[in-house]
Design an enzyme around this catalytic site. Structure first.
Site, PDB file in Angstrom:
ATOM      1  N   ASP A 266      56.587  60.154   3.515  1.00 18.47           N
ATOM      2  CA  ASP A 266      57.447  59.779   4.640  1.00 18.47           C
ATOM      3  C   ASP A 266      57.754  58.286   4.600  1.00 18.47           C
ATOM      4  OD1 ASP A 266      58.934  60.257   6.935  1.00 18.47           O
ATOM      5  OD2 ASP A 266      57.247  59.849   8.270  1.00 18.47           O
TER       6      ASP A 266
ATOM      7  N   TYR B  10      60.172  54.805   6.020  1.00 14.48           N
ATOM      8  CA  TYR B  10      60.302  54.053   7.279  1.00 14.48           C
ATOM      9  C   TYR B  10      61.595  53.258   7.141  1.00 14.48           C
ATOM     10  CZ  TYR B  10      58.120  51.262  11.126  1.00 14.48           C
ATOM     11  OH  TYR B  10      57.778  50.653  12.316  1.00 14.48           O
TER      12      TYR B  10
ATOM     13  N   HIS C  40      64.729  51.280  13.911  1.00 14.72           N
ATOM     14  CA  HIS C  40      63.449  51.839  14.363  1.00 14.72           C
ATOM     15  C   HIS C  40      62.328  50.817  14.133  1.00 14.72           C
ATOM     16  CE1 HIS C  40      60.220  54.737  15.002  1.00 14.72           C
ATOM     17  NE2 HIS C  40      59.745  54.498  13.792  1.00 14.72           N
TER      18      HIS C  40
ATOM     19  N   ARG D 190      54.944  43.116  18.670  1.00 16.17           N
ATOM     20  CA  ARG D 190      55.007  41.711  18.241  1.00 16.17           C
ATOM     21  C   ARG D 190      56.354  41.144  18.674  1.00 16.17           C
ATOM     22  NH1 ARG D 190      53.723  44.806  13.993  1.00 16.17           N
ATOM     23  NH2 ARG D 190      55.906  44.754  13.364  1.00 16.17           N
TER      24      ARG D 190
ATOM     25  N   GLU E  23      59.760  62.749  15.807  1.00 15.50           N
ATOM     26  CA  GLU E  23      60.550  61.762  15.070  1.00 15.50           C
ATOM     27  C   GLU E  23      61.684  62.508  14.379  1.00 15.50           C
ATOM     28  OE1 GLU E  23      57.951  59.450  12.495  1.00 15.50           O
ATOM     29  OE2 GLU E  23      57.470  58.079  14.146  1.00 15.50           O
TER      30      GLU E  23
ATOM     31  N   GLU F 255      64.165  62.946  11.665  1.00 16.05           N
ATOM     32  CA  GLU F 255      64.271  62.421  10.305  1.00 16.05           C
ATOM     33  C   GLU F 255      65.141  63.335   9.437  1.00 16.05           C
ATOM     34  OE1 GLU F 255      60.651  61.073   8.504  1.00 16.05           O
ATOM     35  OE2 GLU F 255      59.754  60.511  10.427  1.00 16.05           O
TER      36      GLU F 255
ATOM     37  N   ASP G 177      58.893  64.777  12.283  1.00 14.52           N
ATOM     38  CA  ASP G 177      57.579  64.222  11.953  1.00 14.52           C
ATOM     39  C   ASP G 177      56.821  63.985  13.268  1.00 14.52           C
ATOM     40  OD1 ASP G 177      55.431  62.951  10.747  1.00 14.52           O
ATOM     41  OD2 ASP G 177      56.438  61.007  10.666  1.00 14.52           O
TER      42      ASP G 177
ATOM     43  N   ARG H 144      50.925  59.243  19.384  1.00 12.49           N
ATOM     44  CA  ARG H 144      50.968  57.776  19.403  1.00 12.49           C
ATOM     45  C   ARG H 144      49.641  57.128  19.768  1.00 12.49           C
ATOM     46  NH1 ARG H 144      55.185  57.245  16.159  1.00 12.49           N
ATOM     47  NH2 ARG H 144      57.083  58.138  17.020  1.00 12.49           N
TER      48      ARG H 144
ATOM     49  N   GLN I 221      47.561  57.349  16.704  1.00 16.61           N
ATOM     50  CA  GLN I 221      48.143  56.435  15.712  1.00 16.61           C
ATOM     51  C   GLN I 221      47.748  54.974  15.990  1.00 16.61           C
ATOM     52  OE1 GLN I 221      52.435  56.822  15.477  1.00 16.61           O
ATOM     53  NE2 GLN I 221      52.640  55.338  13.828  1.00 16.61           N
TER      54      GLN I 221
ATOM     55  N   TYR J  46      45.657  53.246  12.874  1.00 13.77           N
ATOM     56  CA  TYR J  46      46.597  52.900  11.802  1.00 13.77           C
ATOM     57  C   TYR J  46      46.279  51.622  11.036  1.00 13.77           C
ATOM     58  CZ  TYR J  46      49.394  49.168  14.046  1.00 13.77           C
ATOM     59  OH  TYR J  46      49.829  47.999  14.597  1.00 13.77           O
TER      60      TYR J  46
ATOM     61  N   LYS K 280      49.699  61.987  12.286  1.00 13.24           N
ATOM     62  CA  LYS K 280      50.947  62.501  11.716  1.00 13.24           C
ATOM     63  C   LYS K 280      50.764  63.828  10.990  1.00 13.24           C
ATOM     64  CE  LYS K 280      53.622  58.694  12.142  1.00 13.24           C
ATOM     65  NZ  LYS K 280      55.018  58.706  12.592  1.00 13.24           N
TER      66      LYS K 280
ATOM     67  N   THR L 272      54.401  68.966  10.574  1.00 16.07           N
ATOM     68  CA  THR L 272      55.712  68.362  10.312  1.00 16.07           C
ATOM     69  C   THR L 272      56.675  69.527  10.123  1.00 16.07           C
ATOM     70  OG1 THR L 272      54.650  66.497   9.187  1.00 16.07           O
ATOM     71  CG2 THR L 272      57.006  66.789   8.797  1.00 16.07           C
TER      72      THR L 272
ATOM     73  N   THR M 225      62.044  57.796  10.951  1.00 18.10           N
ATOM     74  CA  THR M 225      62.826  58.013  12.165  1.00 18.10           C
ATOM     75  C   THR M 225      64.230  57.429  12.015  1.00 18.10           C
ATOM     76  OG1 THR M 225      60.794  57.822  13.411  1.00 18.10           O
ATOM     77  CG2 THR M 225      62.851  57.637  14.664  1.00 18.10           C
TER      78      THR M 225
ATOM     79  N   GLU N  30      60.271  54.884  21.195  1.00 23.93           N
ATOM     80  CA  GLU N  30      61.350  53.908  21.352  1.00 23.93           C
ATOM     81  C   GLU N  30      62.127  54.129  22.657  1.00 23.93           C
ATOM     82  OE1 GLU N  30      64.031  52.775  17.961  1.00 23.93           O
ATOM     83  OE2 GLU N  30      63.010  54.462  17.045  1.00 23.93           O
TER      84      GLU N  30
HETATM   85 MN    MN Z   1      57.904  59.494  10.356  1.00 30.91          MN
END
Ligand code: MN
Length: 398
Positions: free
Chosen positions: A114, A116, A121, A130, A181, A183, A215, A219, A222, A226, A235, A239, A332, A346
């Site tokens: 997968d 990114y 996104h 951040r 997600e 995708e 996907d 959260r 995650q 992560y 994840k 899927t 995503t 998001e």
């Molecule tokens: Mn994904």
């Protein structure tokens, strides 16, 4: 290469394929694996309107893996044959109604990766965590990805059980932040041997077709797990993939320029020509109390920062072999605006701004009984509209 199979004037003897808004006109011809109700036999078919043409006479086996292994020229020849067979002037053949068939996983997927690839996104999610430095410094140089699990790939329609996991220090239980997600998935064609990278100029020929991928993501799991190695159990519990594989040949009329990069990429990622695809993708939601689903977002695959070709070239630049039927997913698909966001993380700003549905309900993350429906289609003046079908999944209590 655009040829007579893309001619918008071409019509089929299958009348449902000629109706406006149909996902599977004669210009599409997506492949899938199916079983007729009451039979044990697994068949390979091409979707045409509301029906399926059994293409076992041209393709053997119980999955599309043998098809994916063919060189691009042979895939094009088959497309031409099926187009002629289904053309209005041809002799009618037996068909199976999609409503009387059960769809099966299109391929035996050896490996699943997968990516990114949406900068929108990556920037939005980065900003949540951040605010001063949303995009990590490597983003514009290297296509980011993680290795997923093929063992938990499921076909559209399979219920998704709310997973349990670690939600923080000393906390274990069902996820409270279950997300989807949106995708695009790409099935690999011939692939490469160990130690032999696929050059960027050939990379797109190694993509045989695309599908819709959800996907599913937890959260809270995650967030806790992560760092420093990336996604793991947040994840790989499920899927979902859509059953019909839209061939790369069918997508030819919808090629477009890739996103412009303000930072030059290394030569092995420099791709020429129209290397992106104009595919509109939509997310629809139906809660337990709703009779009809409601569209909650819409985005376009052409807005991705990295193309499928760049993903293939990057994945193999160290010599990692990709095999026929391997699946890569795009990450995503989100666009620049709020209504283009391809996941709830998001859309609801990590659960702080609930999504208001037309019936008065609110969602921050998915609840038990919610059904998520992904759809996709391509539309361009002078060409027939083609669709990717749908990828569905309902959440059941863990
Ligand atoms: Mn994904």
């Amino acid at each position: 290469m655009i040829d007579e199979t893309h001619d918008s004037k071409r019509r089929s003897w299958v009348e449902s394929a000629n109706l406006d808004g149909c996902d599977f006109p004669i210009q599409n011809l997506p492949l899938g694996v199916f079983r007729v109700q009451g039979e044990n036999r697994t068949r390979i078919g091409v979707a045409i309107g509301d029906d399926i043409l059994d293409v076992g006479a041209w393709l053997g086996g119980n999955s599309l893996n043998a098809y994916f292994a063919l060189p691009a020229t042979q895939r094009r020849d088959l497309r031409r044959k099926w187009s002629i067979t289904l053309d209005r002037g041809a002799t009618k053949r037996p068909l199976y109604s999609q409503s009387q068939c059960e769809m099966l996983m299109p391929a035996v997927v050896g490996d699943y990766t997968d990516f990114y690839a949406s900068i929108h996104h990556a920037t939005t999610v980065g900003r949540m965590f951040r605010p001063d430095n949303p995009l990590l410094p490597n983003y514009k140089h290297v296509p980011i990805a993680y290795h997923g699990r093929s063992s938990s790939l499921v076909l559209s329609g399979t219920p998704v059980k709310r997973p349990a996991g670690q939600l923080g220090e000393g906390k274990f239980g069902p996820t409270r932040e279950l997300d989807y997600e949106m995708e695009i998935g790409a099935f690999l064609g011939p692939g490469n041997e160990l130690g032999k990278p696929i050059p960027i100029g050939e990379a797109q020929q190694h993509i045989a077709g695309v599908c819709l991928v959800n996907d599913w993501s937890a959260r809270d799991i995650q967030r806790w797990e992560y760092q420093p190695l990336g996604p793991f159990l947040a994840k790989n519990f499920a899927t979902s993939v859509s059953p019909w594989v839209v061939t790369i040949e069918a997508l030819e009329p919808f090629r477009t320029s890739a996103s412009t990069h303000d930072v030059a990429v290394l030569p092995y990622l420099q791709e020429s020509g129209e290397s992106a695809f104009d595919i509109t993708v939509e997310v629809w939601l139906r809660t337990r109390t709703m009779t009809e689903s409601v569209r909650i977002s819409r985005a376009n695959f052409r807005d991705m920062y990295w193309t499928l070709g760049q993903m293939v070239a990057h994945h193999t630049c160290n010599g990692c072999p990709l095999r026929p039927g391997d699946l890569i997913a795009s990450g995503t698909v989100s666009g620049p605006e709020k209504e283009n966001r391809g996941c709830l993380l998001e859309m609801t700003w990590k659960g702080t701004e609930p999504l208001r549905l037309p019936n008065g309900e609110e969602r921050t993350f998915l609840e038990d009984g919610d059904e998520v429906i992904l759809t996709g289609y391509c539309q361009r003046d002078g060409f027939a509209r083609i669709g990717l079908g749908s990828c569905r999944g309902s959440i059941v209590a863990g």
